[in-house]
Structures are given as structure tokens and as C-alpha cells.
Design an enzyme around this catalytic site. Sequence first.
Site, PDB file in Angstrom:
ATOM      1  N   LEU A  66       0.838  -1.199   0.000  1.00  0.00           N
ATOM      2  CA  LEU A  66       0.000   0.000   0.000  1.00  0.00           C
ATOM      3  C   LEU A  66       0.871   1.246   0.000  1.00  0.00           C
ATOM      4  O   LEU A  66       1.950   1.261   0.598  1.00  0.00           O
ATOM      5  CB  LEU A  66      -0.897   0.020   1.233  1.00  0.00           C
ATOM      6  CG  LEU A  66      -1.962  -1.081   1.329  1.00  0.00           C
ATOM      7  CD1 LEU A  66      -2.698  -0.965   2.649  1.00  0.00           C
ATOM      8  CD2 LEU A  66      -2.928  -1.003   0.178  1.00  0.00           C
TER       9      LEU A  66
ATOM     10  N   CYS B  20      32.135  -6.840  36.778  1.00  0.00           N
ATOM     11  CA  CYS B  20      30.789  -7.362  37.032  1.00  0.00           C
ATOM     12  C   CYS B  20      30.165  -6.645  38.222  1.00  0.00           C
ATOM     13  O   CYS B  20      30.802  -6.534  39.280  1.00  0.00           O
ATOM     14  CB  CYS B  20      30.850  -8.859  37.301  1.00  0.00           C
ATOM     15  SG  CYS B  20      29.257  -9.590  37.762  1.00  0.00           S
TER      16      CYS B  20
ATOM     17  N   CYS C  47      30.533 -11.677  32.119  1.00  0.00           N
ATOM     18  CA  CYS C  47      31.250 -12.024  33.340  1.00  0.00           C
ATOM     19  C   CYS C  47      31.589 -13.504  33.222  1.00  0.00           C
ATOM     20  O   CYS C  47      30.680 -14.334  33.113  1.00  0.00           O
ATOM     21  CB  CYS C  47      30.375 -11.767  34.572  1.00  0.00           C
ATOM     22  SG  CYS C  47      31.091 -12.463  36.089  1.00  0.00           S
TER      23      CYS C  47
ATOM     24  N   CYS D  96      29.550 -16.252  40.419  1.00  0.00           N
ATOM     25  CA  CYS D  96      28.719 -15.058  40.297  1.00  0.00           C
ATOM     26  C   CYS D  96      27.271 -15.425  40.643  1.00  0.00           C
ATOM     27  O   CYS D  96      26.641 -16.209  39.907  1.00  0.00           O
ATOM     28  CB  CYS D  96      28.817 -14.521  38.866  1.00  0.00           C
ATOM     29  SG  CYS D  96      27.970 -12.951  38.617  1.00  0.00           S
TER      30      CYS D  96
END
Length: 669
Positions: free
Chosen positions: A84, A409, A427, A433
Amino acid sequence: MNTKEAVKRIEDLTKELNHYNHLYYIENVSEVSDFEYDQRLKELQGLEEQFPDLAASNSPTKRVGGDITKKFKTVKHEYPMLSLSNTYSEEEIVEWENRVKKLVPGKVNYVCELKYDGVAIGIRYENGALTQAITRGDGSKGENVSANVKTIRTIPLHLKGNFPEVFEIRGEIFFPLESFNALNKSREENGEELFANPRNSASGTLKLQDSSVVAERGLDCFLYGVYGTDLPADGHYKSVLNAGEWGFKIPTPEKKYLKRTDSIEGIMEFIHYWDRNRADLPFEIDGVVIKVDDYGQQEELGNTAKSPRWAIAYKFKTEQASAELEAVTYQVGRTGAVTPVANLSAVALGGTIVRRASLYNEDQINKLDLHENDTVYVEKGGEIIPKIVGVDLTQRAPDAKKIEFISNCPECEEPLKRLEGEAHHYCLNDLGCPPQITGRIIHFISRKAMDIEGIGAETVELLFAEGFIHNSSDLYTLTFDQIVGLERMGDKSANNLLKGLQDSKEIPFERVLFALGIRHVGETVAKKIAKALKNIDALRSATYDELITIDEVGEKIAISIQQHFLQAENVQIVEGLKTAGLQFEIEEKELDSAVLEGKSIVVSGVFQTLSRKELKEAIEANGGKNVGSISAKTSFIIAGDNMGPAKLEKAKSLGVEIVSENEFIEMIK
């Protein structure tokens, strides 16, 4: 049950299930319970397995997917799928409407519709049955995505009422915001990159090779453009309403998704209403479409090379707001990927109060040239977390400091590393962690992995904080006394958790493999690996060369698997889970023979004695491997009638042997 009885029962079940499906997904009426529906579907699946020749290509069992498409075939559109012409200007809409009235005689009616932000689709029906679904592509040809489209519950496989013998219906497949947000939430929890927006995600989902994954994602659609040589209506509006009677989900006038008007005032009223109210919709739109209603007038107006002259799209300006950047914080996912998040002053946007926006990675921060306390422009396009698209430099303080990406971190202070070819910083302290540890355990218990009842993310965090668990294998050492002492955990909850852990020992190997959280090994890849290598010991000892021969396992995944098992802790986790009794090998079916051992076989064409499914089962039952595409590694092709000329040519060029169905049957005797 004999074949005659099976035919009747399959017909009855198919009719019932199609009826219930239409009521539930189109008319929002639940005539039977989920349990009753599932029991009927299960019965039909059983009959189709018992009588494979009676399984129809449009059976309700196709709704759950399972077909694998290696390559989507390109198909020419019978009716070109034109784009369109777009405008952001109301003045241009007025000009277009004036132009239409000058070019066609008599009264002109217009149909106003929403411009859905999804993927255009054209679906062909013959004698009331879905036969083909094609994407827009370049407008003259698109890709055949029929297997994936059949999994969308709001698209009927069989029609009802007085429909044309052969016709095509077009519309838009889209991601409902609820489904899209749930998918992104799951990806966020798993430390995976979020999908950018519903439209791109819908497009990507339709191109997935495994239709069962498409089925799980919850795509939806509206269908409305009817094309054919003998349509029972002389205009677009009536055709849309007819399509609703045939069983399609259509945009209805009752919901104000569709409107017929004979004036520019009516058109503008529709535009202004949805510009104000689009944020309330459960799906995304980016504008409205206005079409001349009468098919005869459409034909008289004709088309340009790219667009029909009888239709135009008015596009809304993307909703934007400005907010102050208060701080940039960082989140650590289970894979160690560190994602920056902009914390903003509260601002109303898209019907919600926004306080955070995704910054994705360091490149995005640098691209925006973000400084402390900047005034930023925020857009919300359906994402869980909106995005910053620009900065108001006129509001920046002269002494404002540039935002620098962190080097350590935020959780464990380990130096971050950006891997080659990756956009994220990571990290690498995955064993020390905290959010990575708990993230991996949360992934392990998730629905598509081990699906452990009675335990959620909060409980995992509590168990970790108390020192009861440090990895997923520790879950199976938990005692009632440890669990019952947790906050909000009574006797019943503790017993439910222990039962959930016990029940999870029956989860099949491919899901256990996915649950291990090996980087880049998603749900589909885990299935492929499990099928190829059969058990965890074979995976641990697999060489790089052996791994990359597995379907969908490339260099990145192979290296990731090898690195995973080089870490002693990961090996200990597997041993702990083995001791707990989890499934680490797939159940081997007893082979009829080993005559096809080590052979890779392609099945192509239409067969007389055995169905394609039976041929593939026979290949596996005799030690062979089914493959979808021809390569130099293909041992031979079982060729039936109507084998594609391209496949035949490729087989000849590679010197791949071609055997007939009868020759194959003799081979396995």
C-alpha cells in the site's frame, strides 16, 4: 477397531474438534472442558498412529505442530500481493479521496480497517480445506509456510457455510502482546537476548523449521481480503463479513476494527479514534487502511506498478515521550551476559508508567552518546522494556559526563570480557557469580526444561541464600526439614516441592540436556543432539568433527558444548544428576535390522505401497538416518512419483544413487 470403523470415528472426532476449536478461538465460547477436548485430541492422535493412511493433512492434530521444514519453497502468487502507498498526512488522505471521486462515477463507499503490525499472508482454500499459505515475499512470489500456519488456532483448517469452491484469503499474522511479552520474559529469565518487537518476532517465528515451536508461541491473525473468480459479494466489506460466516477470525464492526463510510468525515473519525485508543489494543497497529469498497470501482481505478490506486494507508507517528536519565544500572543473566538498563524519571507512555528502558549493550550507549542526567526520548513498541531512541541535546548540561560501560561485574567484581563477534560483555566467573548460579538453576526448573512443580524463582533464590543449593544437582539432595524452614513454606508446599523433584526424574533426556543450560543449546538443538548421540556420555566424549555433523549444530554450538564439559563443576553436576536418577539416555527402539546402518537417506515424491511416514519409520527401524536435503553425504534417495526436478538434477550432479519404492522394500527384506 477395523478400518471402516476407524474412518467413521476419525471423521466424527475431526468434525467435533474443528467445531470446538472455532467456538473457543473465534467466538470465545467454551463448550467443553480442556480435559474433554484433550481426551478427544489424544484419541484422534492414537487412531492416526494406528491407521497412518487415514491421517489427513488438515487434521486437528496438526495444531500442535511437529513438521520439520528444511527449506521453504518459493511459490508464485496467483494475485500479486501489492504494497500500500503510505502517508502520515491527513491532507494527503483528503487528496486521495478527492482523486478517487473524480476517477470513478457514482457514489463511492470506503472501508476503514486497522493496519496490523504483523506479517502479510495469503491462504488458499479448495473445497473448504486449507491447501497452501504463502508469505508476501517480493509481491509476485512468496514462501510456502503452510505447516507453520496450520498451527495457528484462529486459522480454520476446514470451512463451514456457503464458501467459494476455490479462493484465497489474505490478512495479517501477528504476535498478541501478551504472548510476545511472555516470550520475552522467558528469554530475559534465561539470560537470552530479548526480541526487539512483535512484528519481527512474528516474521521470524513463521520461518522456524520446527512447527511445534511455532505452535507454542501463540501467534494470532485477522483475515479479511478475499480473492477469487466467483466471489459471492460485490464489495470488500461484504466479503469480510462473509469470511466471518465461513469460520475466519475477522476484524468486526462491533469492535470498531472495521467501518464502512461514504464520506471523508467518516474516514477521519476512524483515524482519530484509533490514534487515541490504539494503546488499549491487545496487539500492535501502526496505522489504518482505507479502501474503496466496490470491486468494480477497484478494478476501474486499477494499480500502479507497486500499489493499488483504490487503497491507501495512514500511518500513526510512533508514540514517544521524554524523560530524565537518572542512572544506568547493569543486569547479569544466567549466561554471564551483562545488559545495561536506563533508569528514568517516571513517564506515561502507551498506557503504562515507564521507569526503565533497555540499552542492550555498550554499542547502543555509544551510538546514543549518552551522558549523565540526559533528557532522552523513549518509545514503546510492545517490548517489556521500552527503548531510548534519542537524546535532547538542548537539555544537556555543559559539564555532563559521558556514560562509560562498566569494566567489572556489578555482582562479583570479576573483570568483564567482550568476546569476539559478540555484542555483549560477559562475566566469566560463572561458578562464583550469584545471578549466574541462580539463573542456571531457574532455567533448569523452568517449564520447557525440567518443569518442576512446587518451586519457582523466588524459592531458588531463598535456597541459594540459605546455602542449601549451589547448582541444579543440589536440588535432589534437599530434605523436608530444610525446605519447611523457608519463608512462606509450610508442610504441604514442602511435600509438593519434593514430589515435583521426584516426578522430574521421568523427564526425557532431550529436555534434561536442554535444562543443563549449555550455552547456545536451545530446546530444538537439544532434541537433535539427543537423537543423534543417544546419551550424555557420548556427548561428553564427542569430537568437534562428530558434533558438527549433527543437524543444526554448527561451529559455535560445537565449541560451546566442548567448553562446557571441560569445566569440572559441570561434569560433577551431571554426575550428581545421574546419581539422583535423571534420564541421561534416550530409550532405544529395537531395530528390525542393521542393513541401513550408517546410511543417510532422502525420501522424495509420492508413493504407492508405503506412506512417507512409513518409509521414514522403516529407515530408522533398519538403522538408517532420515535427512531432508541432498548432499554429497547422502547415501541414496528413495524416489516416488512427482519427485521435484531440482532434487533429481542435484542428485545426478552429485552422483547420488536413486532407488524406487519397490527396490527399497526389497533392500530391507
